[in-house]
Design an enzyme around this catalytic site. Structure first.
Site, PDB file in Angstrom:
ATOM      1  N   HIS A 179       7.981  -7.150   9.295  1.00  0.00           N
ATOM      2  CA  HIS A 179       8.414  -6.318   8.163  1.00  0.00           C
ATOM      3  C   HIS A 179       9.932  -6.188   8.107  1.00  0.00           C
ATOM      4  O   HIS A 179      10.512  -6.097   7.022  1.00  0.00           O
ATOM      5  CB  HIS A 179       7.703  -4.953   8.138  1.00  0.00           C
ATOM      6  CG  HIS A 179       7.968  -4.061   9.296  1.00  0.00           C
ATOM      7  ND1 HIS A 179       7.184  -4.046  10.421  1.00  0.00           N
ATOM      8  CD2 HIS A 179       8.916  -3.134   9.493  1.00  0.00           C
ATOM      9  CE1 HIS A 179       7.652  -3.151  11.264  1.00  0.00           C
ATOM     10  NE2 HIS A 179       8.701  -2.577  10.725  1.00  0.00           N
ATOM     11  N   CYS A 238     -11.990  -0.823 -16.212  1.00  0.00           N
ATOM     12  CA  CYS A 238     -13.137   0.091 -16.112  1.00  0.00           C
ATOM     13  C   CYS A 238     -13.701   0.429 -17.496  1.00  0.00           C
ATOM     14  O   CYS A 238     -14.686   1.156 -17.592  1.00  0.00           O
ATOM     15  CB  CYS A 238     -12.706   1.359 -15.391  1.00  0.00           C
ATOM     16  SG  CYS A 238     -11.221   2.066 -16.084  1.00  0.00           S
TER      17      CYS A 238
END
Ligand code: PCO
Length: 190
Positions: free
Chosen positions: A80, A165
């Site tokens: 990272h 959705c």
């Protein structure tokens, strides 16, 4: 933007269905010769929404497990930190409600949020939220967005459409073309 300089772009995807646009966004950005290289981070939930075979072969995709493949002992590179240093710009598209909340509060429990936690805020970070309209409308969303903006990060706002959705309303990720344009505008200011 320096005359002949080209830049490293890190794209990050989170657990929103808008991750289905990842290959389109990558290809769109790669068309620009000011972009030297692209790398991608996907969160575990983002993995549900894209097909690795659609990603251009010269683009490396990193996930949480990679953090531990490269680190065994003291002195080994920490992924990272390496990615945060490598990138000239971070583009989080889509940024889901959960990762937005984590970033706003400084949490870092996966590869992406660790990169963001280690991000040098002098470098551009563009974020493109995507979520259901009900989540978008909740007052916590604008609070979190304001926190990111207070650090100088750039919001590419959601747009209204019929969401996955079935609900219609604001919450869809901005169009790929819009995001690409914002990235190129930001590069010009470097
Ligand atoms: C639906 N949630 C969503 C998330 C955001 N949606 C979008 C667009 C896509 C199609 O153009 C999926 C990219 O609708 O960004 O739909 C319910 S939680």
């Amino acid at each position: 933007m320096a005359e002949n300089k080209s830049y490293n772009i890190l794209i990050a995807c989170t657990g929103s269905v808008a991750t289905i646009k990842l290959s389109l966004l990558t290809e769109s950005l790669l068309l620009n010769n000011k972009i030297a290289q692209i790398r991608i981070i996907v969160t575990n939930h983002a993995k549900h929404f894209y097909n690795p075979e659609d990603i251009p072969k010269n683009v490396e995709v990193y996930c949480d497990e990679d953090e531990w493949k490269t680190w065994n002992k003291r002195g080994d590179p920490v992924l990272h930190i390496e990615l945060a240093k490598w990138a000239d710009m971070l583009v989080i598209a889509p940024l889901d409600a959960n990762t937005l909340a984590k970033i706003a509060n400084g949490l870092c429990d996966n590869l992406l949020t660790c990169v963001v936690r280690a991000w040098d805020i002098k470098k551009p970070l563009i974020f493109c939220p995507a979520m259901n309209t009900k989540m978008w409308d909740h007052p916590i969303t604008s609070q979190h967005i304001s926190i990111l903006e207070s650090w100088g990060y750039t919001l590419v706002p959601c747009i209204a459409k019929t969401l996955m959705c079935g609900d219609t309303g604001i919450g869809a990720m901005a169009e790929v073309q819009t995001i690409t344009q914002r990235v190129l505008d930001k590069l010009k200011s470097l």
